[in-house]
Design an enzyme around this catalytic site. Structure first.
Site, PDB file in Angstrom:
ATOM      1  N   LEU A  62      -3.775   2.673  43.602  1.00 21.74           N
ATOM      2  CA  LEU A  62      -3.850   2.565  45.060  1.00 21.74           C
ATOM      3  C   LEU A  62      -2.911   1.506  45.654  1.00 21.74           C
ATOM      4  O   LEU A  62      -3.244   0.849  46.641  1.00 21.74           O
ATOM      5  CB  LEU A  62      -5.292   2.280  45.537  1.00 21.74           C
ATOM      6  CG  LEU A  62      -6.346   3.349  45.230  1.00 21.74           C
ATOM      7  CD1 LEU A  62      -7.711   2.893  45.756  1.00 21.74           C
ATOM      8  CD2 LEU A  62      -5.990   4.695  45.849  1.00 21.74           C
ATOM      9  N   ASN A  80     -11.052   8.965  50.659  1.00 26.89           N
ATOM     10  CA  ASN A  80     -10.875   9.017  49.204  1.00 26.89           C
ATOM     11  C   ASN A  80     -12.075   8.372  48.532  1.00 26.89           C
ATOM     12  O   ASN A  80     -12.190   7.151  48.493  1.00 26.89           O
ATOM     13  CB  ASN A  80      -9.567   8.290  48.836  1.00 26.89           C
ATOM     14  CG  ASN A  80      -9.275   8.318  47.345  1.00 26.89           C
ATOM     15  OD1 ASN A  80     -10.049   8.880  46.573  1.00 26.89           O
ATOM     16  ND2 ASN A  80      -8.173   7.711  46.950  1.00 26.89           N
ATOM     17  N   CYS A 131     -10.828   8.071  43.598  1.00 26.58           N
ATOM     18  CA  CYS A 131      -9.703   7.563  42.822  1.00 26.58           C
ATOM     19  C   CYS A 131     -10.195   7.097  41.453  1.00 26.58           C
ATOM     20  O   CYS A 131     -11.045   6.213  41.373  1.00 26.58           O
ATOM     21  CB  CYS A 131      -9.003   6.395  43.517  1.00 26.58           C
ATOM     22  SG  CYS A 131      -7.651   5.747  42.503  1.00 26.58           S
ATOM     23  N   LYS A 166     -12.473  13.681  50.256  1.00 26.29           N
ATOM     24  CA  LYS A 166     -11.751  14.157  49.072  1.00 26.29           C
ATOM     25  C   LYS A 166     -12.565  13.880  47.814  1.00 26.29           C
ATOM     26  O   LYS A 166     -12.911  12.731  47.540  1.00 26.29           O
ATOM     27  CB  LYS A 166     -10.386  13.464  48.974  1.00 26.29           C
ATOM     28  CG  LYS A 166      -9.529  13.967  47.805  1.00 26.29           C
ATOM     29  CD  LYS A 166      -8.121  13.429  47.896  1.00 26.29           C
ATOM     30  CE  LYS A 166      -7.247  13.932  46.771  1.00 26.29           C
ATOM     31  NZ  LYS A 166      -5.852  13.449  46.899  1.00 26.29           N
ATOM     32  N   ILE A 180      -9.148  19.270  44.272  1.00 25.53           N
ATOM     33  CA  ILE A 180      -9.736  18.159  43.544  1.00 25.53           C
ATOM     34  C   ILE A 180      -8.784  16.963  43.501  1.00 25.53           C
ATOM     35  O   ILE A 180      -7.578  17.140  43.591  1.00 25.53           O
ATOM     36  CB  ILE A 180     -10.065  18.568  42.076  1.00 25.53           C
ATOM     37  CG1 ILE A 180      -8.831  19.161  41.403  1.00 25.53           C
ATOM     38  CG2 ILE A 180     -11.229  19.528  42.038  1.00 25.53           C
ATOM     39  CD1 ILE A 180      -8.977  19.513  39.938  1.00 25.53           C
ATOM     40  N   THR A 197      -7.515  13.837  40.901  1.00 25.08           N
ATOM     41  CA  THR A 197      -7.050  14.016  39.520  1.00 25.08           C
ATOM     42  C   THR A 197      -8.207  14.012  38.513  1.00 25.08           C
ATOM     43  O   THR A 197      -9.286  13.509  38.784  1.00 25.08           O
ATOM     44  CB  THR A 197      -6.077  12.893  39.124  1.00 25.08           C
ATOM     45  OG1 THR A 197      -6.722  11.638  39.342  1.00 25.08           O
ATOM     46  CG2 THR A 197      -4.799  12.976  39.929  1.00 25.08           C
ATOM     47  N   GLY A 229      -2.246  21.318  41.159  1.00 23.51           N
ATOM     48  CA  GLY A 229      -1.262  22.094  40.405  1.00 23.51           C
ATOM     49  C   GLY A 229      -0.525  23.168  41.155  1.00 23.51           C
ATOM     50  O   GLY A 229       0.020  24.090  40.543  1.00 23.51           O
TER      51      GLY A 229
END
Lengths: 243, 306
Positions: free
Chosen positions: B73, B128, B131, B166, B192, B194, B245
């Protein structure tokens, strides 16, 4: 490898800069490969690479006339203004010789006195001639060409014979670290070009950082501790980098 | 020319192709190379209250069909963001959504309130809570439905703008967390983030990342993204923005069929920051050649045979 890249050539600033190559259009090799420019002449760029990993194995399959997706030129350059009143010693090691060779050729063209020291594992890794009389010194770890040992052996000898030397280096981090320690001890200035894993080369991934020795807010970096090699590097004052 | 417009929480976007947080900087770094105004939206890199240095290097490593990252971040902090980026965003035609990260409810709130005061051209926030790369990067919210609900509720009270949460796939049940976000008043879910991953250099026997673990992204995680988007769109009645992706128009169509209303391009931006703009044209061409007058016909149009 030589490539015709007129758009990049037009924006080129000088030795130190690099390009980021998409070696495979498919996602078999997801990330671009940053490569230092080893020379530039009439719209043509030269890179030097050793086939080591998947990216370079793919790159070596490219044929004359193939197209490559290249991003560049990226990064800053060796500050040649700082060479004034100094005697530059150019040091390249391993795959880090590209920007050093380019700088060497630029300086040779301008009849600028300098020493060139190139280190490698073995004779087959070299393509210059060991010519101490012309101030070109090659070293090999196994002694098969030039001086046996690392670039440090030559550096320690020549540095004492020169007036106001200044070091310009590029190579593996281990080599740069040894050079840095040596130079700081004897208070000699220098610049070095760093290499790093990199995803974009544009500053958007923030992946290619190096830690700095002193807090400093750089233009493209998000703090004072790390510097973004692709945008604020790859050339740094030798005392500024913490390995 | 098909109609590519999509509406999320009352905000209309010119097309469903957005760029994901952390894969496009703040947009300004690539504006010389890419006509960013063509994008459906720009989601900014995560903003925290104070600037963040980020994690030590190495921060990234290539993996099969993807990459691991552990940036941590790194960002300029909300004050510098407001000073430098808000004027830039005012010059853009594309809609900007600010991604906010924090380590406490107060931090999320403080960032949102600061942006809320000045960001007339900011159309919404992406929260977020997912993370994987910092100890306190909101993940403690993102793995807990009740905390996600409370955080969303708190932020909902302070803004009328679009509020997107998210989510992480690194949880036992993503729909449970999504329900919390919806109950808290979220307009949409993006998913999504990661997938936690690790890669080891067998010669040094060290992790290839300084933080050991990182977040996996790229085509390698696309099937995980598709599955999660489908689960989410079946379980909750608010729009889902698909991430994971995407490298082509076909991938966008796949996400829409799975139930996404819009998508975000992530890792592919690192190879080509202009990929989003190319994909928009390709999605348009796909709709034309397949007889869709309105791209939204594709959303959730998965055929369930069994």
């Amino acid at each position: 490898m030589e490539m015709l890249a007129p758009n990049i050539y037009e924006e080129l600033q000088g030795p130190g800069q690099f390009i980021n190559i998409l070696v495979d259009e498919s996602w078999n090799i997801p990330l671009r490969r940053p490569m230092s420019i080893a020379g530039a002449n009439r719209d043509q760029l030269t890179i030097i690479y050793k086939v080591l990993g998947r990216g370079t194995k793919r790159l070596v399959t490219k044929l004359r006339g193939d197209f490559l997706n290249i991003l560049g030129p990226i990064g800053n350059i060796f500050n040649q203004d700082k060479f004034n009143n100094h005697h530059p010693i150019l040091i390249g090691g391993g795959i880090g010789i590209a920007p050093i060779l380019w700088l060497h050729n630029v300086m040779k063209g301008g009849s600028f006195q300098h020493e060139l020291i190139i280190g490698a594992k073995s004779k087959s890794d070299h393509f210059l001639k060991h010519q101490p009389s012309r101030k070109i010194y090659l070293t090999t770890d196994d002694g098969t060409l030039g001086i046996k040992g690392t670039v440090m052996r030559v550096l320690q000898q020549v540095v004492n014979q020169l007036y106001e030397p200044m070091i310009v280096a590029c190579g593996p981090a281990e080599m740069l670290k040894v050079i840095q320690t040596f130079l700081i001890d004897i208070n000699i200035p220098g610049q070095m070009a760093l290499e790093s894993y990199m995803a974009c080369g544009l500053g958007i991934c923030q992946g290619c950082v190096v830690e700095l020795t002193h807090s400093h807010q750089e233009k493209h970096s998000f703090g004072e501790k790390f510097s973004l090699i692709c945008r604020d590097g790859p050339v740094y004052d030798i005392s500024r980098v913490r390995f | 020319m098909a109609n590519l417009k999509v509406s999320i929480g009352g905000v209309e976007f010119n097309n469903p192709v957005f760029v994901a947080s952390g894969t496009f900087g703040y947009g300004n770094d690539v504006s010389e190379l890419v006509d960013v105004n063509q994008l459906g939206a720009i989601i900014t890199k995560s903003i925290t209250f104070h600037p963040r240095e980020g994690n030590p290097p190495p921060r990234i490593i290539e993996t099969p069909s993807g990459m691991l990252n552990s940036i941590g971040l790194a960002n300029i902090g909300v004050d510098q963001f407001i000073k430098e980026m808000i004027p830039y965003y005012a010059s853009l035609e594309t809609k900007v959504i600010v991604n906010i990260a924090g380590s406490s409810m107060e931090e999320y709130l403080n960032v949102l309130e600061k942006v809320e005061k000045v960001g007339e051209n900011i159309y919404g926030y992406e929260i977020n809570v997912s993370c994987p790369n910092v100890e306190k990067g909101g993940m403690e919210f993102g793995v807990n439905s009740l905390m996600t609900r409370n955080l969303t509720e708190l932020l909902r009270k302070r803004t009328e703008k679009l509020l997107i949460v998210k989510l992480s796939p690194n949880v036992t049940d993503i729909t449970d967390i999504a329900k919390g976000a919806k109950e808290g008043g979220a307009d949409a879910i993006s998913a999504i983030n990661t997938v936690i991953g690790m890669s080891i250099d067998i010669s040094s026997r060290k992790s290839n990342l300084a933080t050991k673990f990182g977040g996996l992204s790229g085509p390698a995680i696309k099937p995980i993204g598709i599955a999660n988007v489908h689960k989410l769109s079946s379980a909750i009645q608010i729009p889902v923005i698909g991430i994971g992706g995407i490298t082509s128009a076909e991938d966008v169509v796949e996400y829409l069929l799975a139930g996404a209303t819009a998508v975000q391009i992530g890792t592919a931006n690192f190879r080509d920051p202009g990929i989003g703009v190319k994909i928009i044209a390709e999605v348009d061409a796909y709709c034309d050649s397949n007889g869709y007058y309105d791209m939204s016909e594709l959303t959730g149009a998965l055929v369930n045979d069994s």
